[in-house]
Design a protein around this motif. Structure first.
Motif, mmCIF file in Angstrom:
data_model
loop_
_atom_site.group_PDB
_atom_site.id
_atom_site.type_symbol
_atom_site.label_atom_id
_atom_site.label_comp_id
_atom_site.label_asym_id
_atom_site.label_seq_id
_atom_site.Cartn_x
_atom_site.Cartn_y
_atom_site.Cartn_z
ATOM 1 N N CYS A 131 11.575 7.994 -5.770
ATOM 2 C CA CYS A 131 11.604 7.279 -6.917
ATOM 3 C C CYS A 131 9.888 6.816 -7.193
ATOM 4 O O CYS A 131 9.208 6.721 -6.364
ATOM 5 N N ILE A 132 9.861 7.190 -8.393
ATOM 6 C CA ILE A 132 8.699 7.190 -9.466
ATOM 7 C C ILE A 132 8.099 5.656 -8.985
ATOM 8 O O ILE A 132 6.683 5.643 -8.980
ATOM 9 N N VAL A 133 8.921 4.682 -9.388
ATOM 10 C CA VAL A 133 8.261 3.327 -9.120
ATOM 11 C C VAL A 133 7.810 3.087 -7.657
ATOM 12 O O VAL A 133 6.502 2.340 -7.727
ATOM 13 N N HIS A 134 8.510 3.509 -6.626
ATOM 14 C CA HIS A 134 7.996 3.292 -5.399
ATOM 15 C C HIS A 134 6.492 3.963 -5.076
ATOM 16 O O HIS A 134 5.490 3.527 -4.456
ATOM 17 N N GLN A 135 6.586 5.212 -5.898
ATOM 18 C CA GLN A 135 5.221 5.908 -5.732
ATOM 19 C C GLN A 135 4.109 5.547 -6.230
ATOM 20 O O GLN A 135 2.903 5.121 -5.630
ATOM 21 N N ILE A 136 4.354 4.809 -7.410
ATOM 22 C CA ILE A 136 3.319 3.944 -8.168
ATOM 23 C C ILE A 136 2.844 2.708 -7.367
ATOM 24 O O ILE A 136 1.707 2.651 -7.348
ATOM 25 N N ARG A 137 3.949 2.017 -6.869
ATOM 26 C CA ARG A 137 3.333 1.126 -6.017
ATOM 27 C C ARG A 137 2.432 1.403 -4.700
ATOM 28 O O ARG A 137 1.667 0.727 -4.403
ATOM 29 N N ASN A 138 3.000 2.304 -4.134
ATOM 30 C CA ASN A 138 2.203 3.037 -2.873
ATOM 31 C C ASN A 138 0.876 3.451 -3.405
ATOM 32 O O ASN A 138 0.006 3.239 -2.570
ATOM 33 N N SER A 139 0.647 4.295 -4.559
ATOM 34 C CA SER A 139 -0.620 4.705 -5.148
ATOM 35 C C SER A 139 -1.707 3.474 -5.349
ATOM 36 O O SER A 139 -2.882 3.525 -5.238
#
Length: 399
Positions: A253-261
């Motif tokens: 999930c890109i949205v999760h990845q952005i949050r984690n970044s």
């Protein structure tokens, strides 16, 4: 003619009723008579002959037993016919059940809404004037387990276009201690575009072996192929998917990845780093995305290495969606759909601070899922266009 006779009968009854209490008394008697008449009809069908006729077997009528039915108007004592062989199993009032459908359905509905057993007991007593114990409420909700087990083992389609995977964590009592366990949920879209919950399992941790068991369960229930597997960056999922569904394309999930970044990025840098990340996931293709990532890496290396490493290590699974046209990209780049489902589930289960066991948690989640069924059990909009694009890219796999 039949309706006319019924109306005449009702008129003759009502003529003899002069106040509300008399009407309620007549209503109770009609209910009692009606239930007993249905039970006697069932007995005749069970034995194969009418009362007064010659028996056709050794099994004959054997009097009656009394049973107290709990109704929303109070207790009603009825006579239940018996047979000599004790093989009579009535449908009108099943064995071991002492309540009518209204209260039974109310208990299940309240349980589905997330009310605790004590809350349900208070509500039933206040509304119906009937006292239940915690064990009686549990007996009612336990009748669901057969339905739940049938649902969890039902046959599935042989191919799914996409499945989303996510987990909700609950406090559950286990071997005398309260621990956090994960309710692992798989939501899928079949090749006709129909969306459905495929699996719900309670596990102690999100591990490769547990993912493997869930995928094996899908396989045993008929699933042969999954085009896309979408989830957060779950530990062990790649290994499990490779073992059971080796052709499936993984998309984190890109949205999760952005949050984690952005989690450990200072406030003053967030707008700039977000702009650089957008250049990656909004790229037209893999090559452009790689160029954007190299620019991101050179700009922020030494300051936000954790974010860079996360993209680097999961690059293939993060950018799978870039190989496909917009309609497919929109479908697979995020797990928002299953997160929305889980968020709604939490609204129904939030009152359950601690579940006494796994079975109790499964009952509550299943009932909550049925309450919100209309929101998730539906056909995806624009599916014809999506399917035609999938067919172009997966012509050798789509049957």
């Amino acid at each position: 003619m039949k309706n006319q006779k019924v109306d005449e009968l009702l008129d003759s009854i009502l003529e003899q009723v002069d106040d509300k209490s008399s009407l309620m008394e007549v209503q109770d008697k009609l209910f009692k008579r009606g239930v007993e008449a249905l039970l006697n009809s069932e007995m005749e069908a069970h034995l194969g002959y009418e009362k007064g006729d010659k028996p056709i077997s050794e099994n004959v009528r054997n009097g009656f037993s009394e049973k107290t039915l709990k109704t929303d108007k109070g207790d009603v004592i009825i006579k239940v016919p018996r047979d000599r062989n004790s093989s009579f199993d009535p449908v009108t009032v099943p064995k071991h059940e002492t309540m009518t459908g209204a209260i039974y359905d109310t208990v299940l509905l309240l349980y589905a809404k997330g009310m605790s057993n004590s809350d349900i007991i208070d509500f039933i007593e206040h509304t119906y004037g009937i006292q239940y114990s915690t064990s009686q409420v549990s007996v009612i909700t336990n009748t669901l387990m057969e339905d739940i087990q049938a649902w969890r083992s039902r046959p599935l389609q042989d191919q799914y276009a996409i499945v989303w995977i996510d987990a909700i964590h609950y406090k559950i009592r286990h071997e005398g201690k309260v621990i956090s366990k994960a309710a692992m949920i798989i939501l899928g879209v079949d090749m006709t575009g129909k969306q459905d919950i495929l699996s719900i399992e309670i596990v102690e941790n999100e591990s490769a072996s547990n993912w493997m068991n869930m995928f094996k369960n899908l396989k045993m229930r008929g699933v042969e192929d999954i085009l896309f597997l979408c989830s957060d960056n779950l530990a062990g999922l790649d290994k499990a998917a490779e073992a059971i569904f080796p052709k499936s394309i993984r998309q984190i999930c890109i949205v999760h990845q952005i949050r984690n970044s952005l989690k450990f990025v200072s406030y003053k840098d967030k707008r700039a780093i977000m702009k650089d990340i957008k250049a990656i996931y909004q790229a037209d293709n893999q090559e452009q995305a790689k160029q954007a990532f190299e620019a991101f890496k050179s700009k922020w290396k030494g300051k936000y290495d954790q974010a860079i490493d996360s993209w680097d290590e999961n690059w293939d699974n993060l950018t799978s969606f870039l190989d496909y046209p917009p309609a497919i990209r929109k479908l697979i780049y995020t797990t928002n759909i299953i997160e929305s489902f889980n968020s709604t589930l939490r609204k129904y289960t939030k009152n359950k601070k601690v579940f006494p066991n796994d079975q109790s948690a499964i009952k509550s989640i299943y009932l909550a899922a049925q309450q919100i069924r209309k929101k998730w059990h539906k056909k995806r909009s624009g599916w014809n266009k999506i399917y035609n694009q999938l067919y172009i890219y997966f012509e050798d796999r789509i049957k």
